[in-house]
Motif scaffolding. Structure first.
Motif, mmCIF file in Angstrom:
data_model
loop_
_atom_site.group_PDB
_atom_site.id
_atom_site.type_symbol
_atom_site.label_atom_id
_atom_site.label_comp_id
_atom_site.label_asym_id
_atom_site.label_seq_id
_atom_site.Cartn_x
_atom_site.Cartn_y
_atom_site.Cartn_z
ATOM 1 N N ARG A 54 69.040 15.818 35.806
ATOM 2 C CA ARG A 54 67.887 16.685 36.054
ATOM 3 C C ARG A 54 67.826 17.160 37.504
ATOM 4 N N ASP A 55 68.645 16.588 38.393
ATOM 5 C CA ASP A 55 68.648 16.974 39.805
ATOM 6 C C ASP A 55 69.151 18.405 39.967
ATOM 7 N N PHE A 56 68.727 19.039 41.045
ATOM 8 C CA PHE A 56 69.162 20.399 41.340
ATOM 9 C C PHE A 56 69.105 20.610 42.844
ATOM 10 N N ALA A 57 69.652 21.734 43.292
ATOM 11 C CA ALA A 57 69.626 22.096 44.705
ATOM 12 C C ALA A 57 69.133 23.527 44.834
ATOM 13 N N ILE A 58 68.239 23.756 45.774
ATOM 14 C CA ILE A 58 67.815 25.115 46.107
ATOM 15 C C ILE A 58 68.781 25.587 47.185
ATOM 16 N N THR A 59 69.515 26.655 46.883
ATOM 17 C CA THR A 59 70.631 27.061 47.741
ATOM 18 C C THR A 59 70.332 28.242 48.649
ATOM 19 N N GLY A 60 69.229 28.916 48.441
ATOM 20 C CA GLY A 60 68.885 30.060 49.285
ATOM 21 C C GLY A 60 68.315 31.183 48.449
ATOM 22 N N GLY A 61 67.486 31.985 49.075
ATOM 23 C CA GLY A 61 66.835 33.047 48.327
ATOM 24 C C GLY A 61 66.075 32.442 47.165
ATOM 25 N N ARG A 84 66.788 31.987 35.100
ATOM 26 C CA ARG A 84 68.169 32.149 34.637
ATOM 27 C C ARG A 84 68.933 30.870 34.896
ATOM 28 N N GLY A 85 69.992 30.673 34.144
ATOM 29 C CA GLY A 85 70.856 29.520 34.351
ATOM 30 C C GLY A 85 70.474 28.334 33.493
ATOM 31 N N PRO A 86 71.038 27.169 33.805
ATOM 32 C CA PRO A 86 70.859 25.991 32.958
ATOM 33 C C PRO A 86 69.426 25.470 32.879
ATOM 34 N N MET A 87 68.582 25.804 33.834
ATOM 35 C CA MET A 87 67.188 25.354 33.805
ATOM 36 C C MET A 87 66.232 26.440 33.319
ATOM 37 N N ARG A 88 66.778 27.495 32.737
ATOM 38 C CA ARG A 88 65.964 28.619 32.277
ATOM 39 C C ARG A 88 64.800 28.130 31.410
ATOM 40 N N LEU A 112 57.489 14.181 34.788
ATOM 41 C CA LEU A 112 58.661 14.352 35.649
ATOM 42 C C LEU A 112 58.259 14.987 36.976
ATOM 43 N N ARG A 113 58.719 14.367 38.058
ATOM 44 C CA ARG A 113 58.500 14.921 39.401
ATOM 45 C C ARG A 113 59.840 15.026 40.112
ATOM 46 N N CYS A 114 59.969 16.096 40.895
ATOM 47 C CA CYS A 114 61.188 16.315 41.666
ATOM 48 C C CYS A 114 60.794 16.446 43.134
ATOM 49 N N HIS A 115 61.521 15.747 43.993
ATOM 50 C CA HIS A 115 61.225 15.841 45.424
ATOM 51 C C HIS A 115 62.491 16.194 46.197
ATOM 52 N N ARG A 116 62.270 16.888 47.294
ATOM 53 C CA ARG A 116 63.391 17.278 48.157
ATOM 54 C C ARG A 116 63.885 16.020 48.863
ATOM 55 N N SER A 117 65.157 15.693 48.629
ATOM 56 C CA SER A 117 65.706 14.458 49.193
ATOM 57 C C SER A 117 66.501 14.675 50.470
ATOM 58 N N GLY A 118 66.806 15.923 50.799
ATOM 59 C CA GLY A 118 67.566 16.180 52.017
ATOM 60 C C GLY A 118 68.187 17.560 52.017
ATOM 61 N N PRO A 119 68.979 17.831 53.058
ATOM 62 C CA PRO A 119 69.607 19.157 53.171
ATOM 63 C C PRO A 119 70.694 19.343 52.110
#
Length: 122
Positions: A54-61, A84-88, A112-119
């Motif tokens: 379930r993890d993901f990364a915000i990559t920009g824009g 769009r994509g796998p989490m659509r 379910l909660r998601c938190h920013r874990s780092g860069p």
């Protein structure tokens, strides 16, 4: 003058037809980085139980990536929807800086909660 009044009303009505009815706020972006998703634990074990896959990364824009591929999201106010994509179709509510909570199809907050874990990892 009588003929101008119906034209003015028609123009006013046309302007309302093009106004967005569901706009709730400005479009925003999530903080870039890696996000870890977990469910709350219980008093007898771990406080959080990470959810593999379930993890993901915000990559920009407005872009994200997962182990299954990449896609885009839209954030309006505190509401985030992966478009769009796998989490659509996944919807989340931004609780604070770097913290998201899943919203169910019924509109209620999920566990379910998601938190920013780092860069971003390269």
């Amino acid at each position: 003058m009588k003929h101008l009044r119906p034209l003015a009303l028609l123009a006013l009505a046309a302007s309302f037809a093009h106004a967005p009815t569901s706009a709730q706020g400005r479009l925003l972006l999530l903080d870039q980085g890696e996000y870890v998703c977990a469910l709350p634990g219980d008093a007898t074990g771990a406080a959080w139980v990470e959810q593999e896959g379930r993890d993901f990364a915000i990559t920009g824009g407005s872009s994200y990536r997962t182990v299954r591929g990449s896609g885009t999201y839209l954030m309006e106010g505190k509401n985030v929807i992966f478009t769009r994509g796998p989490m659509r179709g996944v919807q989340m509510l931004r609780l604070g800086s770097g913290m998201l909570q899943e919203v169910g199809r019924d509109g209620k907050l999920g566990r379910l909660r998601c938190h920013r874990s780092g860069p971003l990892k390269r």
